[in-house]
Design an enzyme around this catalytic site. Structure first.
Site, PDB file in Angstrom:
ATOM      1  N   LYS A 153       0.830  -1.225   0.000  1.00  0.00           N
ATOM      2  CA  LYS A 153       0.000   0.000   0.000  1.00  0.00           C
ATOM      3  C   LYS A 153       0.855   1.261   0.000  1.00  0.00           C
ATOM      4  CE  LYS A 153       0.007  -1.660   4.017  1.00  0.00           C
ATOM      5  NZ  LYS A 153      -0.382  -2.718   4.846  1.00  0.00           N
TER       6      LYS A 153
ATOM      7  N   GLU B  78      -5.001  -5.459  -5.173  1.00  0.00           N
ATOM      8  CA  GLU B  78      -6.122  -5.794  -4.258  1.00  0.00           C
ATOM      9  C   GLU B  78      -5.626  -6.035  -2.833  1.00  0.00           C
ATOM     10  OE1 GLU B  78      -9.357  -5.788  -3.109  1.00  0.00           O
ATOM     11  OE2 GLU B  78      -9.926  -6.577  -5.053  1.00  0.00           O
TER      12      GLU B  78
ATOM     13  N   VAL C  81      -5.035  -3.162   0.071  1.00  0.00           N
ATOM     14  CA  VAL C  81      -6.075  -2.467   0.840  1.00  0.00           C
ATOM     15  C   VAL C  81      -7.004  -3.475   1.516  1.00  0.00           C
ATOM     16  CG1 VAL C  81      -7.961  -0.803   0.713  1.00  0.00           C
ATOM     17  CG2 VAL C  81      -5.979  -0.529  -0.777  1.00  0.00           C
TER      18      VAL C  81
ATOM     19  N   GLY D 235      -6.607  -6.337   3.111  1.00  0.00           N
ATOM     20  CA  GLY D 235      -6.357  -7.786   3.016  1.00  0.00           C
ATOM     21  C   GLY D 235      -7.406  -8.539   2.228  1.00  0.00           C
TER      22      GLY D 235
ATOM     23  N   GLY E  21       0.241 -11.731  17.961  1.00  0.00           N
ATOM     24  CA  GLY E  21       0.558 -11.574  16.539  1.00  0.00           C
ATOM     25  C   GLY E  21      -0.385 -10.612  15.823  1.00  0.00           C
TER      26      GLY E  21
ATOM     27  N   GLU F  45       2.587  -5.702  14.906  1.00  0.00           N
ATOM     28  CA  GLU F  45       3.996  -5.954  14.585  1.00  0.00           C
ATOM     29  C   GLU F  45       4.874  -5.452  15.727  1.00  0.00           C
ATOM     30  OE1 GLU F  45       4.923  -4.185  10.834  1.00  0.00           O
ATOM     31  OE2 GLU F  45       3.178  -5.108   9.883  1.00  0.00           O
TER      32      GLU F  45
ATOM     33  N   ASP G 150      -1.062   3.878   7.987  1.00  0.00           N
ATOM     34  CA  ASP G 150      -1.502   2.712   7.212  1.00  0.00           C
ATOM     35  C   ASP G 150      -2.902   2.970   6.617  1.00  0.00           C
ATOM     36  OD1 ASP G 150      -1.355  -0.437   6.797  1.00  0.00           O
ATOM     37  OD2 ASP G 150      -3.313  -0.010   7.680  1.00  0.00           O
TER      38      ASP G 150
ATOM     39  N   LYS H  12      -4.163   3.509   2.487  1.00  0.00           N
ATOM     40  CA  LYS H  12      -5.279   2.745   1.911  1.00  0.00           C
ATOM     41  C   LYS H  12      -6.379   3.684   1.434  1.00  0.00           C
ATOM     42  CE  LYS H  12      -4.427  -1.235   4.909  1.00  0.00           C
ATOM     43  NZ  LYS H  12      -4.723  -1.799   6.227  1.00  0.00           N
TER      44      LYS H  12
ATOM     45  N   GLY I  79      -2.912 -10.470   7.510  1.00  0.00           N
ATOM     46  CA  GLY I  79      -2.511 -11.853   7.778  1.00  0.00           C
ATOM     47  C   GLY I  79      -2.309 -12.594   6.473  1.00  0.00           C
TER      48      GLY I  79
HETATM   49  N1  LIG Z   1       1.732  -9.117   6.861  1.00  0.00           N
HETATM   50  C1  LIG Z   1       0.466  -8.782   6.526  1.00  0.00           C
HETATM   51  O1  LIG Z   1      -0.509  -9.159   7.213  1.00  0.00           O
HETATM   52  C2  LIG Z   1       0.205  -7.957   5.300  1.00  0.00           C
HETATM   53  C3  LIG Z   1      -1.121  -7.687   4.917  1.00  0.00           C
HETATM   54  C4  LIG Z   1      -1.363  -6.964   3.746  1.00  0.00           C
HETATM   55  C5  LIG Z   1      -0.301  -6.504   3.017  1.00  0.00           C
HETATM   56  N2  LIG Z   1       0.985  -6.761   3.423  1.00  0.00           N
HETATM   57  C6  LIG Z   1       2.079  -6.265   2.602  1.00  0.00           C
HETATM   58  O2  LIG Z   1       2.768  -7.379   2.028  1.00  0.00           O
HETATM   59  C7  LIG Z   1       4.151  -7.060   1.824  1.00  0.00           C
HETATM   60  C8  LIG Z   1       5.022  -8.117   2.493  1.00  0.00           C
HETATM   61  O3  LIG Z   1       4.732  -8.174   3.869  1.00  0.00           O
HETATM   62  P1  LIG Z   1       5.293  -9.340   4.832  1.00  0.00           P
HETATM   63  O4  LIG Z   1       4.532  -9.220   6.091  1.00  0.00           O
HETATM   64  O5  LIG Z   1       5.323 -10.644   4.116  1.00  0.00           O
HETATM   65  O6  LIG Z   1       6.778  -8.812   5.050  1.00  0.00           O
HETATM   66  P2  LIG Z   1       8.065  -9.633   5.611  1.00  0.00           P
HETATM   67  O7  LIG Z   1       7.600 -10.830   6.362  1.00  0.00           O
HETATM   68  O8  LIG Z   1       8.905  -8.621   6.297  1.00  0.00           O
HETATM   69  O9  LIG Z   1       8.797 -10.141   4.285  1.00  0.00           O
HETATM   70  C9  LIG Z   1       9.531  -9.290   3.452  1.00  0.00           C
HETATM   71  C10 LIG Z   1      10.293 -10.112   2.443  1.00  0.00           C
HETATM   72  O10 LIG Z   1      10.994  -9.211   1.592  1.00  0.00           O
HETATM   73  C11 LIG Z   1      12.315  -9.678   1.429  1.00  0.00           C
HETATM   74  N3  LIG Z   1      13.241  -8.573   1.160  1.00  0.00           N
HETATM   75  C12 LIG Z   1      13.585  -7.549   1.966  1.00  0.00           C
HETATM   76  N4  LIG Z   1      14.519  -6.759   1.381  1.00  0.00           N
HETATM   77  C13 LIG Z   1      14.770  -7.324   0.181  1.00  0.00           C
HETATM   78  C14 LIG Z   1      15.660  -7.021  -0.863  1.00  0.00           C
HETATM   79  N5  LIG Z   1      16.477  -5.964  -0.775  1.00  0.00           N
HETATM   80  N6  LIG Z   1      15.667  -7.815  -1.940  1.00  0.00           N
HETATM   81  C15 LIG Z   1      14.854  -8.897  -2.031  1.00  0.00           C
HETATM   82  N7  LIG Z   1      13.999  -9.253  -1.051  1.00  0.00           N
HETATM   83  C16 LIG Z   1      13.960  -8.472   0.031  1.00  0.00           C
HETATM   84  C17 LIG Z   1      12.672 -10.363   2.741  1.00  0.00           C
HETATM   85  O11 LIG Z   1      13.744 -11.257   2.516  1.00  0.00           O
HETATM   86  P3  LIG Z   1      14.331 -12.250   3.653  1.00  0.00           P
HETATM   87  O12 LIG Z   1      13.244 -13.284   3.874  1.00  0.00           O
HETATM   88  O13 LIG Z   1      15.533 -12.855   3.041  1.00  0.00           O
HETATM   89  O14 LIG Z   1      14.594 -11.415   4.852  1.00  0.00           O
HETATM   90  C18 LIG Z   1      11.344 -11.053   3.055  1.00  0.00           C
HETATM   91  O15 LIG Z   1      11.278 -12.313   2.451  1.00  0.00           O
HETATM   92  C19 LIG Z   1       4.309  -5.639   2.388  1.00  0.00           C
HETATM   93  O16 LIG Z   1       4.157  -4.699   1.355  1.00  0.00           O
HETATM   94  C20 LIG Z   1       3.133  -5.504   3.362  1.00  0.00           C
HETATM   95  O17 LIG Z   1       2.716  -4.157   3.557  1.00  0.00           O
HETATM   96  C21 LIG Z   1       1.257  -7.489   4.526  1.00  0.00           C
END
Ligand SMILES: NC(=O)c1ccc[n+]([C@@H]2O[C@H](COP(=O)([O-])OP(=O)(O)OC[C@H]3O[C@@H](n4cnc5c(N)ncnc54)[C@H](OP(=O)(O)O)[C@@H]3O)[C@@H](O)[C@H]2O)c1
Length: 428
Positions: free
Chosen positions: A106, A130, A133, A135, A188, A191, A202, A206, A302
């Site tokens: 986002k 999609e 914004v 989930g 959980g 964060e 956040d 959105k 999530g």
């Molecule tokens: N978590 C949620 O509930 C949620 C919900 C909706 C949207 N989102 C969005 O989804 C996206 C991912 O979220 P997440 O929670 O999965 O984050 P995360 O757990 O922090 O994962 C981030 C990933 O990006 C990789 N990464 C970081 N720097 C990098 C680089 N320089 N080159 C290549 N890869 C790199 C990390 O690699 P390593 O594994 O090697 O460290 C990791 O695998 C974000 O935009 C977030 O806003 C998340």
């Protein structure tokens, strides 16, 4: 059978779940879309990290940016996160090199969505977001497709699960902000660094994306943003006594031809639909013509809910459905003027913690009448044994700038013990 070669970049919470889901559900997705989703490459930051997913060595890209140049790749799923840095580089390069992009980011879309959608449109590839914004709540696709007939006049709701969990737990479990937040981290639901969830950033990102889709405008950064960090247990208790709940709400609305975008804690009637949405759930309410009011509710974040949204974007590309990222062509999008909240009128809750002494109450009410804000209700609660009391005032509808002026003036008085509070009320 047609095949779509996919690279997933980012294998954290979301990327790993998506990888497993796509592998486990390849057959059914192929049946539904008539195209085979094939994960050709994956990449993340640290090659040596122990992962919960298993993959072939040949699938790993040492340099994540190679995905944008590889002839074999049709679609890049960006799951790194952040508006700048590697995510920005990846998505710009992918679109420039005519790769479809699906992202859950986002922050990136709220900041660079206009530029990115222009490139996608020029290169006739999809840019889908999609999952960025709310989930699992399919609000973007609903606005672009299911609700395409409608002229939207207002979109609002609960767009952040963490802050909603904190506010509802403070209410239901009778705990203060810090205790609830500690628990949310344990469970959980928050964060380790939940600042963007709690300070409204956040929701703001959105809401900008949603406004743009609702009003066919470019992204607009004129938005009022206030988080929930100043809400304490007394505010929650006072709201309850007055027949309200406190929710962090995002609103984008047209009133007398003016558009307002705002994010702030809001007192909302207990009997309203939004007040009943507790915990980590999100809810989006849309007012449009001819539909009237439409509501979508669900898990806002999530890995499972977010993967549901990512798959809906991926399936759209598997079906070969090329669309404008923001619903209409770039040249048809408008540069609309968004108005400042200070001109919008609200009924409000104001709370003053004052030293108990004669003349304080009349001084406060005089300041209200001097600023032409009329008082609907006033409660004074002495705080036992402290020589102080809480004065709670509910106002009639008044321009925000007058309410803020009152707040500023009273906060300078020497009888004030703590920074006064202003919480806007939703009268619906
Ligand atoms: N978590 C949620 O509930 C949620 C919900 C909706 C949207 N989102 C969005 O989804 C996206 C991912 O979220 P997440 O929670 O999965 O984050 P995360 O757990 O922090 O994962 C981030 C990933 O990006 C990789 N990464 C970081 N720097 C990098 C680089 N320089 N080159 C290549 N890869 C790199 C990390 O690699 P390593 O594994 O090697 O460290 C990791 O695998 C974000 O935009 C977030 O806003 C998340």
């Amino acid at each position: 059978m047609k095949k779509l070669n996919i690279a997933i970049v980012g294998l954290g919470n979301i990327g790993s779940y998506l990888y497993k889901y796509l592998n486990d559900n390849k057959k059914i997705l192929t049946k539904k879309t008539n195209c085979v989703p094939t994960i050709t490459f994956i990449s993340a930051k640290n090659k040596k990290k122990k992962r919960s997913v298993s993959f072939k060595k040949s699938q790993w890209l040492n340099n994540y940016l190679d995905a944008t140049k590889h002839k074999k790749i049709d679609l890049i799923v960006e799951l790194i996160g952040g508006a700048e840095g590697p995510a920005k580089k990846l998505v710009f390069n992918a679109l420039k090199n005519k790769k479809h992009v699906v992202t859950a980011n986002k922050a990136l879309i709220a900041k660079y969505g206009d530029k990115l959608s222009k490139i996608a449109e020029k290169n006739k590839v999809n840019l889908e977001f999609e999952a960025a914004v709310c989930g699992g709540v399919p609000i973007i696709r609903s606005l672009k497709e299911g609700l395409i007939a409608n002229k939207i006049t207002k979109i609002y709701g609960i767009f952040n699960g963490t802050s909603n969990y904190v506010l509802s737990a403070m209410d239901k479990e009778n705990k203060n902000f810090d205790d609830v937040l500690k628990n949310a981290k344990k469970l959980g639901y928050a964060e380790a660094n939940p600042i963007a969830d709690l300070n409204g950033a956040d929701v703001s990102a959105k809401l900008k994306i949603l406004s743009s889709l609702c009003f066919n405008s470019f992204l607009n950064h004129n938005i009022y943003v206030e988080g929930i960090k100043n809400i304490d247990k007394s505010d929650i208790d006072n709201a309850n006594k007055l027949g309200y709940k406190i929710k962090l709400l995002g609103y984008s609305e047209i009133i007398n031809n003016k558009i307002y975008q705002r994010v702030h804690p809001t007192l909302i009637k207990k009997s309203s639909y939004v007040a009943s949405i507790d915990g980590v759930l999100n809810a989006v309410i849309i007012d449009g013509k001819p539909i009237g009011q439409s509501i979508i509710q669900g898990e806002g974040a999530g890995p499972s809910a977010t993967t549901s949204a990512l798959i809906s974007d991926i399936a759209s590309i598997l079906r070969g459905n090329i669309k404008y990222p923001f619903s209409i062509p770039d040249k048809e999008r408008k540069k609309l003027n968004f108005s400042d909240i200070k001109e919008r009128s609200f009924s409000s809750y104001l709370r003053f913690e004052v030293i108990d002494k004669p003349g304080v109450l009349s001084n406060i009410t005089n300041i209200f009448s001097k600023n032409k804000v009329s008082i609907k209700r006033l409660l004074q609660n002495p705080n036992k044994g402290t020589g102080s009391s809480s004065i709670i005032i509910i106002t009639h509808s008044s321009k925000d700038k007058f309410l803020k002026r009152i707040l500023n003036e009273i906060s300078k008085k020497n009888y004030i013990k703590r920074k006064p509070k202003l919480i806007r009320i939703d009268q619906n």
